[in-house]
Write an enzyme that holds these catalytic residues in place. Structure first.
Site, mmCIF file in Angstrom:
data_model
loop_
_atom_site.group_PDB
_atom_site.id
_atom_site.type_symbol
_atom_site.label_atom_id
_atom_site.label_comp_id
_atom_site.label_asym_id
_atom_site.label_seq_id
_atom_site.Cartn_x
_atom_site.Cartn_y
_atom_site.Cartn_z
ATOM 1 N N GLY A 13 0.830 -1.207 0.000
ATOM 2 C CA GLY A 13 0.000 0.000 0.000
ATOM 3 C C GLY A 13 0.858 1.248 0.000
ATOM 4 O O GLY A 13 0.499 2.270 0.598
ATOM 5 N N GLY A 16 -0.449 4.990 -1.000
ATOM 6 C CA GLY A 16 -1.489 5.703 -0.258
ATOM 7 C C GLY A 16 -0.952 6.910 0.496
ATOM 8 O O GLY A 16 0.206 7.305 0.339
ATOM 9 N N GLN A 17 -1.830 7.477 1.333
ATOM 10 C CA GLN A 17 -1.483 8.724 2.027
ATOM 11 C C GLN A 17 -0.271 8.541 2.937
ATOM 12 O O GLN A 17 0.640 9.363 2.943
ATOM 13 C CB GLN A 17 -2.687 9.207 2.859
ATOM 14 C CG GLN A 17 -2.494 10.619 3.397
ATOM 15 C CD GLN A 17 -3.444 10.968 4.541
ATOM 16 O OE1 GLN A 17 -4.099 10.095 5.113
ATOM 17 N NE2 GLN A 17 -3.516 12.239 4.880
ATOM 18 N N ASP A 39 2.098 -1.751 -4.484
ATOM 19 C CA ASP A 39 0.743 -1.203 -4.458
ATOM 20 C C ASP A 39 -0.054 -1.930 -5.530
ATOM 21 O O ASP A 39 0.530 -2.526 -6.449
ATOM 22 C CB ASP A 39 0.774 0.312 -4.740
ATOM 23 C CG ASP A 39 -0.495 0.992 -4.239
ATOM 24 O OD1 ASP A 39 -0.473 1.515 -3.110
ATOM 25 O OD2 ASP A 39 -1.508 0.984 -4.968
ATOM 26 N N ILE A 40 -1.373 -1.846 -5.429
ATOM 27 C CA ILE A 40 -2.207 -2.484 -6.446
ATOM 28 C C ILE A 40 -2.129 -1.724 -7.773
ATOM 29 O O ILE A 40 -2.359 -2.282 -8.837
ATOM 30 C CB ILE A 40 -3.661 -2.651 -5.945
ATOM 31 C CG1 ILE A 40 -4.423 -3.626 -6.832
ATOM 32 C CG2 ILE A 40 -4.371 -1.314 -5.835
ATOM 33 C CD1 ILE A 40 -5.580 -4.299 -6.143
ATOM 34 N N ASN A 54 -1.230 -7.206 -5.422
ATOM 35 C CA ASN A 54 -2.536 -7.191 -4.763
ATOM 36 C C ASN A 54 -2.360 -7.876 -3.410
ATOM 37 O O ASN A 54 -2.066 -9.078 -3.361
ATOM 38 C CB ASN A 54 -3.557 -7.924 -5.642
ATOM 39 C CG ASN A 54 -4.941 -7.916 -5.024
ATOM 40 O OD1 ASN A 54 -5.111 -7.556 -3.865
ATOM 41 N ND2 ASN A 54 -5.927 -8.309 -5.809
ATOM 42 N N TYR A 144 -14.726 -0.727 9.948
ATOM 43 C CA TYR A 144 -13.285 -0.412 9.962
ATOM 44 C C TYR A 144 -12.737 -0.559 11.387
ATOM 45 O O TYR A 144 -11.702 -1.202 11.609
ATOM 46 C CB TYR A 144 -13.100 1.012 9.433
ATOM 47 C CG TYR A 144 -11.729 1.601 9.532
ATOM 48 C CD1 TYR A 144 -10.657 1.072 8.820
ATOM 49 C CD2 TYR A 144 -11.501 2.751 10.300
ATOM 50 C CE1 TYR A 144 -9.400 1.654 8.884
ATOM 51 C CE2 TYR A 144 -10.253 3.342 10.358
ATOM 52 C CZ TYR A 144 -9.205 2.791 9.661
ATOM 53 O OH TYR A 144 -7.965 3.378 9.719
ATOM 54 N N LYS A 148 -9.982 -3.211 12.944
ATOM 55 C CA LYS A 148 -8.746 -2.786 13.621
ATOM 56 C C LYS A 148 -8.629 -3.439 15.007
ATOM 57 O O LYS A 148 -7.540 -3.839 15.419
ATOM 58 C CB LYS A 148 -8.676 -1.260 13.717
ATOM 59 C CG LYS A 148 -8.447 -0.555 12.378
ATOM 60 C CD LYS A 148 -7.096 -0.914 11.764
ATOM 61 C CE LYS A 148 -6.825 -0.193 10.456
ATOM 62 N NZ LYS A 148 -5.624 -0.707 9.768
#
Ligand code: AKB
Length: 312
Positions: A13, A16-17, A39-40, A54, A144, A148
């Site tokens: 990932g 991402g941010q 990353d994807i 993935n 979510y 977590k």
């Protein structure tokens, strides 16, 4: 800093941010050739060594870890709070399956350290809202948040059962100008800067007085490196650590932006994300992180706003 010239780091990932800034910080610490970003979606050339991957494909992760003799994994793939509420089961699947894929690959190939972000989303309406303690009631009301909490407990289990060195932070809302956030409830605190500079107005999807814990990305990256560089015996919490920096409401953020852009105006149209925000804390007690591995934030509301105004 604790590091070994044979370390090879794998980021999942990385586009991402968080990944966009973490991959730069890790490359500085370990050397760009030691960091493999995945990353994807294909990553830009500036990301250095990169692979399209993935994270739902456990065999592909395992093979990459084996082939590259990976010693540390940073697993950043997740569907965030707001997006996950729109598709609960696929989001649960993505968050949990990718997590288990990483844990299994780490077990199989004896990966030395794993980083996996948790979130203030582990807390819920029954949690004390102010200065939320490290160990407290975890009854989240979002898919979510539930994913977590499950990951935190699995990390603690994996540390004990398999001696895995999994480390984690409960990130608050993260504010950055390098890459956009991806479908969270705290995203307004980034969008507001883009709209303030582009149009001079912003309609907030959270009400004026919704207080949430937030953090400038530079602090979040520093916290991540501090945690990952700490000696294993200093990591006393194998679920995830509370970390805290600033908290504010949309109205307070708008006032801080108006100091730079006096004509900026804000209006409020709360949507489904209001209920998510209302279930989360106002502020976080991070004394365990401070005591165990020396965490201390550097950015205030004022200095964060200055950085955002300068760089957005
Ligand atoms: C979200 O809003 O979903 C995330 C988070 C607090 O984990 N930014």
């Amino acid at each position: 800093m604790a590091q070994n010239k044979n370390d090879t780091l794998l980021i999942l990932g990385a586009g991402g941010q968080i990944g966009t800034e973490l991959r730069v910080a890790l490359s500085h610490q370990f050397g760009a050739d030691r960091v493999i970003s995945t990353d994807i979606h294909p990553l830009p050339e500036s990301a250095g060594r990169s692979v399209v991957l993935n994270a739902l494909d456990g065999a592909a992760i395992s093979e990459l870890v084996r082939k590259e003799k990976v010693t540390q994994i940073y697993h950043l793939v997740a569907t965030l709070s707001a997006t996950a509420e729109k598709a609960p089961l696929p989001s649960w699947d993505l968050n949990m399956k990718t997590f288990f894929n990483v844990v299994e690959a780490a077990k199989q190939h004896r990966v030395q350290k794993i980083f996996w972000p948790s979130s203030i989303a582990v807390f819920g309406p029954t949690t004390p809202r102010d200065h939320t303690p490290q160990q407290t009631i975890l009854e989240p009301t979002t898919v979510y948040g539930i994913s977590k909490v499950a990951g935190e407990l699995w990390s603690q289990y994996a540390a004990k059962a398999w001696n895995l060195d999994i480390r984690s932070l409960r990130y608050p809302g993260l504010i950055s100008h390098t890459a956009p956030p991806g479908g969270g409830t705290t995203d307004y605190a980034v969008d507001i800067f883009h709209q303030a500079k582009k149009t001079g107005t912003y309609t907030s999807f959270l009400s004026a007085d919704t207080r949430l814990p937030m953090m400038f990305m530079e602090d979040a990256i520093r916290a991540t490196l501090l945690l990952m560089n700490a000696p294993a015996e200093d990591i006393k919490h194998r679920t995830s650590y509370n970390i805290s920096s600033i908290d504010f409401t949309p109205a307070e953020l708008a006032t801080a932006i108006q100091k730079h852009l006096p004509h900026f105006s804000i209006s409020y149209a709360p949507d489904f994300r209001q209920a998510i925000a209302d279930s989360w804390p106002n502020s976080i007690d991070d004394s365990a992180a401070r005591a165990d591995w020396g965490w201390e934030p550097r950015f205030s509301l004022k200095s964060m706003v200055q950085e955002m105004i300068d760089h957005v």
